[in-house]
Design an enzyme around this catalytic site. Structure first.
Site, mmCIF file in Angstrom:
data_model
loop_
_atom_site.group_PDB
_atom_site.id
_atom_site.type_symbol
_atom_site.label_atom_id
_atom_site.label_comp_id
_atom_site.label_asym_id
_atom_site.label_seq_id
_atom_site.Cartn_x
_atom_site.Cartn_y
_atom_site.Cartn_z
ATOM 1 N N SER A 7 39.127 44.599 47.668
ATOM 2 C CA SER A 7 38.903 43.288 47.054
ATOM 3 C C SER A 7 40.116 42.397 47.275
ATOM 4 O O SER A 7 41.212 42.679 46.772
ATOM 5 C CB SER A 7 38.642 43.441 45.554
ATOM 6 O OG SER A 7 38.570 42.178 44.943
ATOM 7 N N ASP A 174 31.607 48.579 42.170
ATOM 8 C CA ASP A 174 32.753 47.681 42.058
ATOM 9 C C ASP A 174 33.294 47.738 40.639
ATOM 10 O O ASP A 174 32.585 47.417 39.692
ATOM 11 C CB ASP A 174 32.308 46.255 42.408
ATOM 12 C CG ASP A 174 33.439 45.236 42.326
ATOM 13 O OD1 ASP A 174 34.581 45.625 42.050
ATOM 14 O OD2 ASP A 174 33.160 44.040 42.561
#
Length: 214
Positions: A7, A174
């Site tokens: 990320s 995530d």
């Protein structure tokens, strides 16, 4: 095989080009790009100018995660600015099928996202048209949160549905992904892994990538 998508929200923005080069060298599978609007989630993050810069610096797939209200207002724009994959929250729009179809019409991979409190049944009507499901394993909006263990059962349910319906979508996770939780998610059927603070807290990106891939 585990697909690793660091990320960028956890990267060093003062040295973003160097970070991207290091990620390419490390052998990651793509880059995760979080967009927050301060309304759907209580935070504001990066947008189109940063996406332009990232796109100009790499050929890696860019996975744009729209944590925004009414995402269909912005799908075409993010597609035009270089996203390869775009995911939208089922909770963020009353027109989830239309939003996903807009992504497909832009020739991008379409993903549907569910929060920790959202049941898998909510996305059953769109499983046949998506390329991936993103299961949030923390509540969206902030990095560095602790993995919610109960979300592993959602991953398993999605894997079972995928097999029983003979579908081919990826299952992405995530939030709180590290060397322990990645194995738990993989065992339950996850195939794509977004990793933020855990990944970027390591100096050797190649070593941590190889470690996560197992």
């Amino acid at each position: 095989m585990k697909k690793i998508y660091p990320s960028l929200l956890s990267a060093d923005f003062l040295n973003l080009k160097e970070e991207i080069i290091a990620l390419e060298t490390a052998g990651v599978d793509g880059l995760h790009f979080d967009v927050m609007d301060g309304q759907y989630v209580p935070n504001i993050s990066i947008g189109l100018p940063i996406l332009d810069a990232v796109r100009s610096a790499t050929k890696l797939p860019i996975d744009v995660h729209l944590m925004i209200s009414n995402p269909e207002n912005y799908i075409e724009t993010f597609a035009e600015h270089g996203a390869d994959m775009i995911s939208v929250h089922v909770e963020a729009t009353p027109h989830i099928h239309r939003a996903l179809q807009m992504i497909k019409n832009a020739n991008k991979k379409a993903g549907v996202v569910i929060n920790p409190g959202t049941p898998v049944e909510t996305i059953m009507p769109v499983l046949e048209i998506i390329d991936y499901v993103l299961v949030m394993t923390v509540n969206p909006g902030f990095s560095g949160q602790t993995f919610i263990e109960a979300c592993a059962s959602k991953v398993k349910l999605l894997r079972d549905l995928k097999q029983s319906l003979n579908l081919q979508f990826d299952i992405e996770v995530d939030g709180g992904i590290n060397d322990r939780t990645i194995d738990l998610c993989a065992e339950n059927g996850a195939t794509m892994f977004v990793t933020g603070s855990y990944f970027f807290n390591h100096d050797d990106y190649k070593k941590v990538t190889q470690h996560l891939k197992g």
